[in-house]
Design a protein around this motif. Sequence first.
Motif, PDB file in Angstrom:
ATOM      1  N   LEU A 177     -15.098 105.392  42.782  1.00 42.69           N
ATOM      2  CA  LEU A 177     -14.670 106.573  42.874  1.00 42.69           C
ATOM      3  C   LEU A 177     -13.540 106.900  44.065  1.00 42.69           C
ATOM      4  N   ILE A 178     -13.692 106.169  44.982  1.00 41.95           N
ATOM      5  CA  ILE A 178     -12.414 105.940  46.054  1.00 41.95           C
ATOM      6  C   ILE A 178     -11.376 105.571  45.371  1.00 41.95           C
ATOM      7  N   LEU A 179     -11.256 104.143  44.609  1.00 43.84           N
ATOM      8  CA  LEU A 179     -10.289 103.602  44.136  1.00 43.84           C
ATOM      9  C   LEU A 179      -9.461 104.353  43.046  1.00 43.84           C
ATOM     10  N   ALA A 180     -10.283 105.249  42.469  1.00 41.70           N
ATOM     11  CA  ALA A 180      -9.719 106.188  41.439  1.00 41.70           C
ATOM     12  C   ALA A 180      -8.720 107.102  42.052  1.00 41.70           C
ATOM     13  N   LYS A 181      -8.798 107.346  43.389  1.00 41.41           N
ATOM     14  CA  LYS A 181      -7.997 108.526  43.974  1.00 41.41           C
ATOM     15  C   LYS A 181      -6.773 107.971  44.472  1.00 41.41           C
ATOM     16  N   LEU A 182      -6.592 106.423  44.371  1.00 39.04           N
ATOM     17  CA  LEU A 182      -5.403 105.868  44.737  1.00 39.04           C
ATOM     18  C   LEU A 182      -4.367 105.625  43.903  1.00 39.04           C
ATOM     19  N   GLN A 183      -2.997 105.510  44.492  1.00 39.69           N
ATOM     20  CA  GLN A 183      -1.884 105.107  43.549  1.00 39.69           C
ATOM     21  C   GLN A 183      -1.605 103.552  44.278  1.00 39.69           C
ATOM     22  N   PRO A 184      -0.732 102.891  43.321  1.00 35.99           N
ATOM     23  CA  PRO A 184      -0.621 101.337  43.649  1.00 35.99           C
ATOM     24  C   PRO A 184       0.077 101.168  45.027  1.00 35.99           C
ATOM     25  N   ALA A 185       0.806 102.351  45.438  1.00 38.53           N
ATOM     26  CA  ALA A 185       2.038 102.136  46.544  1.00 38.53           C
ATOM     27  C   ALA A 185       1.242 102.739  47.726  1.00 38.53           C
ATOM     28  N   ASP A 186      -0.113 103.376  47.400  1.00 44.95           N
ATOM     29  CA  ASP A 186      -0.589 103.748  48.806  1.00 44.95           C
ATOM     30  C   ASP A 186      -1.099 102.830  49.720  1.00 44.95           C
ATOM     31  N   HIS A 187      -0.941 103.517  51.001  1.00 47.65           N
ATOM     32  CA  HIS A 187      -1.389 102.431  52.133  1.00 47.65           C
ATOM     33  C   HIS A 187      -2.949 102.907  52.430  1.00 47.65           C
ATOM     34  N   LEU A 188      -3.798 101.914  52.125  1.00 48.07           N
ATOM     35  CA  LEU A 188      -5.374 102.241  52.312  1.00 48.07           C
ATOM     36  C   LEU A 188      -5.767 101.704  53.581  1.00 48.07           C
ATOM     37  N   CYS A 189      -6.208 102.651  54.517  1.00 54.22           N
ATOM     38  CA  CYS A 189      -6.734 102.203  55.888  1.00 54.22           C
ATOM     39  C   CYS A 189      -8.417 102.505  55.824  1.00 54.22           C
ATOM     40  N   LEU A 190      -9.163 101.569  55.818  1.00 56.82           N
ATOM     41  CA  LEU A 190     -10.630 101.714  56.075  1.00 56.82           C
ATOM     42  C   LEU A 190     -10.912 102.038  57.284  1.00 56.82           C
ATOM     43  N   LEU A 191     -11.866 102.821  57.574  1.00 57.46           N
ATOM     44  CA  LEU A 191     -12.660 103.306  58.781  1.00 57.46           C
ATOM     45  C   LEU A 191     -13.791 102.571  58.780  1.00 57.46           C
ATOM     46  N   ASP A 192     -13.898 101.309  59.423  1.00 57.98           N
ATOM     47  CA  ASP A 192     -14.741 100.305  59.283  1.00 57.98           C
ATOM     48  C   ASP A 192     -15.339  99.951  60.727  1.00 57.98           C
ATOM     49  N   GLU A 193     -16.307  99.502  61.019  1.00 59.10           N
ATOM     50  CA  GLU A 193     -16.929  99.287  62.333  1.00 59.10           C
ATOM     51  C   GLU A 193     -16.056  97.882  62.559  1.00 59.10           C
ATOM     52  N   TYR A 210     -12.575  96.626  50.050  1.00 62.59           N
ATOM     53  CA  TYR A 210     -11.933  95.476  51.093  1.00 62.59           C
ATOM     54  C   TYR A 210     -10.850  95.041  50.456  1.00 62.59           C
ATOM     55  N   ALA A 211     -10.889  94.250  49.290  1.00 63.75           N
ATOM     56  CA  ALA A 211      -9.895  93.568  48.720  1.00 63.75           C
ATOM     57  C   ALA A 211      -8.553  94.524  48.423  1.00 63.75           C
ATOM     58  N   ARG A 212      -8.560  95.844  48.337  1.00 63.04           N
ATOM     59  CA  ARG A 212      -7.533  96.515  48.260  1.00 63.04           C
ATOM     60  C   ARG A 212      -6.931  97.025  49.494  1.00 63.04           C
ATOM     61  N   ALA A 213      -7.581  97.199  50.511  1.00 63.26           N
ATOM     62  CA  ALA A 213      -7.464  97.753  51.802  1.00 63.26           C
ATOM     63  C   ALA A 213      -6.084  97.037  52.537  1.00 63.26           C
ATOM     64  N   ASN A 214      -5.132  97.790  53.082  1.00 63.15           N
ATOM     65  CA  ASN A 214      -4.227  97.273  53.659  1.00 63.15           C
ATOM     66  C   ASN A 214      -4.294  97.050  55.317  1.00 63.15           C
ATOM     67  N   SER A 215      -5.273  97.839  55.705  1.00 62.23           N
ATOM     68  CA  SER A 215      -5.903  97.707  56.984  1.00 62.23           C
ATOM     69  C   SER A 215      -7.311  98.230  57.270  1.00 62.23           C
ATOM     70  N   LYS A 216      -7.807  98.019  58.503  1.00 61.44           N
ATOM     71  CA  LYS A 216      -9.135  98.472  58.901  1.00 61.44           C
ATOM     72  C   LYS A 216      -9.008  99.086  60.250  1.00 61.44           C
ATOM     73  N   ILE A 217      -9.569 100.189  60.603  1.00 56.64           N
ATOM     74  CA  ILE A 217      -9.628 100.642  62.044  1.00 56.64           C
ATOM     75  C   ILE A 217     -11.030 100.891  62.307  1.00 56.64           C
ATOM     76  N   SER A 218     -11.533 100.847  63.253  1.00 53.46           N
ATOM     77  CA  SER A 218     -12.883 101.093  64.128  1.00 53.46           C
ATOM     78  C   SER A 218     -12.598 101.897  65.094  1.00 53.46           C
ATOM     79  N   LEU A 219     -13.456 103.273  65.043  1.00 54.35           N
ATOM     80  CA  LEU A 219     -13.292 104.275  65.874  1.00 54.35           C
ATOM     81  C   LEU A 219     -13.984 103.777  67.245  1.00 54.35           C
TER      82      LEU A 219
END
Length: 157
Positions: A59-75, A115-124
């Motif tokens: 569902l999240i991947l369906a919202k993305l375009q190929p050029a989008d920069h995806l940052c996961l909020l990840d522990e 995780y494979a699609r993500a460009n970066s991961k940030i932990s709060l």
Amino acid sequence: MKIQVVAIGKTDKKELNTLIEHYTNRLTHYVPFELIIIPDIKNVKNLSEMEQKKKEGELILAKLQPADHLCLLDENGKQFSSVGFSEILQKRMNSGIKNLIFAIGGPYGFSDALYARANSKISLSKMTFSHQMVRLFTIEQIYRAFTILRNEPYHHS
């Protein structure tokens, strides 16, 4: 650059929704911003943790375009100070990214595909927060980053 926060499931606390709306309204004075809520998956009781993560990931991947920069909020993502986070946002804007997406997963995190699609991961934080609180904290920190970049008095060092 446009910024989007994509999250699974609705926020059921009125107080949190009020604060999320407050910071969303403030943030839109600086940058095109959108909070996208993906409805909870139905019948999760019948799904394993992996199946639920996979469906949410699709569902999240369906919202993305190929050029989008995806940052996961990840522990397990990189942690930043608020000033450091503002510097990262500035670098993203300078790099020519058109759409920066911060994804907040469901209760079990993210699928392998995300995780494979993500460009970066940030932990709060090293602490664990509810997914509803993470929305508020993320939007507030994006707002704070823009006030830092503009040398406005919201942030105190």
